[in-house]
Design an enzyme around this catalytic site. Structure first.
Site, mmCIF file in Angstrom:
data_model
loop_
_atom_site.group_PDB
_atom_site.id
_atom_site.type_symbol
_atom_site.label_atom_id
_atom_site.label_comp_id
_atom_site.label_asym_id
_atom_site.label_seq_id
_atom_site.Cartn_x
_atom_site.Cartn_y
_atom_site.Cartn_z
ATOM 1 N N ASN A 1 35.433 -3.818 -38.925
ATOM 2 C CA ASN A 1 34.449 -3.093 -39.737
ATOM 3 C C ASN A 1 33.091 -2.926 -39.045
ATOM 4 O O ASN A 1 32.361 -1.979 -39.334
ATOM 5 C CB ASN A 1 34.293 -3.863 -41.060
ATOM 6 C CG ASN A 1 33.086 -3.431 -41.859
ATOM 7 O OD1 ASN A 1 33.103 -2.404 -42.527
ATOM 8 N ND2 ASN A 1 32.006 -4.219 -41.794
ATOM 9 N N TYR B 1 28.580 7.112 -31.686
ATOM 10 C CA TYR B 1 29.254 6.643 -32.907
ATOM 11 C C TYR B 1 30.438 7.538 -33.246
ATOM 12 O O TYR B 1 31.557 7.058 -33.451
ATOM 13 C CB TYR B 1 28.236 6.635 -34.047
ATOM 14 C CG TYR B 1 28.761 6.266 -35.413
ATOM 15 C CD1 TYR B 1 28.911 4.932 -35.789
ATOM 16 C CD2 TYR B 1 29.077 7.247 -36.351
ATOM 17 C CE1 TYR B 1 29.374 4.590 -37.068
ATOM 18 C CE2 TYR B 1 29.538 6.913 -37.624
ATOM 19 C CZ TYR B 1 29.681 5.587 -37.974
ATOM 20 O OH TYR B 1 30.138 5.251 -39.228
ATOM 21 N N LYS C 1 34.388 6.562 -33.413
ATOM 22 C CA LYS C 1 35.152 6.605 -34.662
ATOM 23 C C LYS C 1 36.384 7.497 -34.523
ATOM 24 O O LYS C 1 37.438 7.212 -35.095
ATOM 25 C CB LYS C 1 34.250 7.080 -35.812
ATOM 26 C CG LYS C 1 33.182 6.071 -36.198
ATOM 27 C CD LYS C 1 33.799 4.796 -36.738
ATOM 28 C CE LYS C 1 32.802 3.735 -37.105
ATOM 29 N NZ LYS C 1 33.438 2.504 -37.623
ATOM 30 N N THR D 1 25.654 2.167 -49.644
ATOM 31 C CA THR D 1 25.245 0.790 -49.342
ATOM 32 C C THR D 1 23.718 0.712 -49.470
ATOM 33 O O THR D 1 23.029 1.741 -49.503
ATOM 34 C CB THR D 1 25.639 0.410 -47.909
ATOM 35 O OG1 THR D 1 24.951 1.298 -47.016
ATOM 36 C CG2 THR D 1 27.140 0.527 -47.693
#
Ligand SMILES: NC(=O)c1ccc[n+]([C@@H]2O[C@H](COP(=O)([O-])OP(=O)(O)OC[C@H]3O[C@@H](n4cnc5c(N)ncnc54)[C@H](O)[C@@H]3O)[C@@H](O)[C@H]2O)c1
Length: 256
Positions: free
Chosen positions: A98, A163, A167, A198
């Site tokens: 994660n 990123y 991913k 979040t």
């Protein structure tokens, strides 16, 4: 939002979560502890992690998690922690890769060191965690690995190529390892969250404009919460998903 499902197969199972101190990771730690799983997690945020351990320790019906301070970009440290977890708690039955960092950057100006740092924090650790848990899972007769992907690269989101590239590659890693791992009854899937509210997302990115974008883009108009991701993660880690592997599981409220 409390989750209603209980998975008996998760009770006493050893679950390892990277990046478990905050955000979706913290919700995952709590959700698995509430299933009676024996949870170990790593993070670099010691204070947040200790607070989480204390909070869950005081919850009725939850098993307190074990925190190990570890920077997942330090491969040897990560593999050492996984070895200790195996010795102290037993073989890891579910691995949740994660940990991530979605820092923004301009592709025109970053150098090789920065690029490598983005790949290391978003991609490389997942591979070496899988490598470390595979023998224990094999000896135990199987296991479940969950790589965390992202919708960002499907949407051509810019300013975070390190990123988004990582991913996208995690989905390839899932597919690329599923056959070899499947020989040992080890399942591997990618869980792809949409835009999850979040605390950090709310603090850094969510404002009137982006809330309108969410309203426009999501088929379902509710707010996607960490618990919605946990619900899918519990299923994928449990024996109820025993014939699911090599797949993407998207929880994004229908982002189109
Ligand atoms: N929140 C979203 O909307 C969203 C959307 C798509 C995908 N995701 C994915 O879901 C996962 C969780 O998302 P999140 O929003 O909670 O992420 P986040 O960035 O808020 O939290 C990630 C956690 O990883 C930890 N971490 C970062 N670098 C680390 C390192 N080097 N070593 C150890 N721990 C480290 C952080 O401290 C943090 O606790 C990530 O893989 C993310 O890419 C999230």
């Amino acid at each position: 939002m409390p989750l209603s499902n209980q998975y008996p197969s998760l009770k006493d199972k050893v679950v390892f979560i990277s990046g478990g101190a905050t955000g979706i990771g913290a919700a995952l730690v709590e959700a698995f502890c509430c299933q009676g799983a024996r949870v170990a997690f790593v993070d670099v945020l010691t204070e947040d992690a200790n607070q989480l351990v204390r909070r869950i320790g005081e919850m009725a019906g939850a098993t307190a998690p074990h925190f190990f301070h570890c920077d997942v970009t330090r491969t040897q440290d990560l593999q050492n922690v996984l070895k200790i977890v195996g010795e102290q708690l037993g073989p890891v039955a579910a691995l949740l890769n994660n940990a991530a960092s979605d820092t923004r950057h301009d592709f025109r100006t970053i150098d090789e060191d920065y690029w490598n740092s983005r790949i290391n924090v978003n991609l490389r650790h997942a591979f070496f965690a899988i490598q470390a848990v595979q023998p224990g899972m094999k000896a135990a007769g199987g296991g479940s690995i969950i790589n965390f992907g992202s919708m960002s690269w499907y949407e051509c989101q810019g300013n975070m190529t390190g990123y988004t590239t990582s991913k996208a590659a995690l989905e390839g890693m899932t597919r690329g390892l599923a056959r070899e791992l499947g020989e040992d009854n080890i399942r591997i899937n990618t869980l792809i969250p949409g835009w999850v509210m979040t605390e950090r997302q709310l603090r850094d990115w969510v404002n009137e404009d982006t809330l309108q974008e969410i309203q426009r883009s999501q088929c379902l108009k509710g707010r996607l919460m960490p618990e919605d991701i946990c619900a899918m993660a519990l299923f994928l880690a449990s024996d109820d998903s025993r014939m699911c592997t090599a797949q993407n599981f998207v929880v994004d409220a229908g982002w189109i």
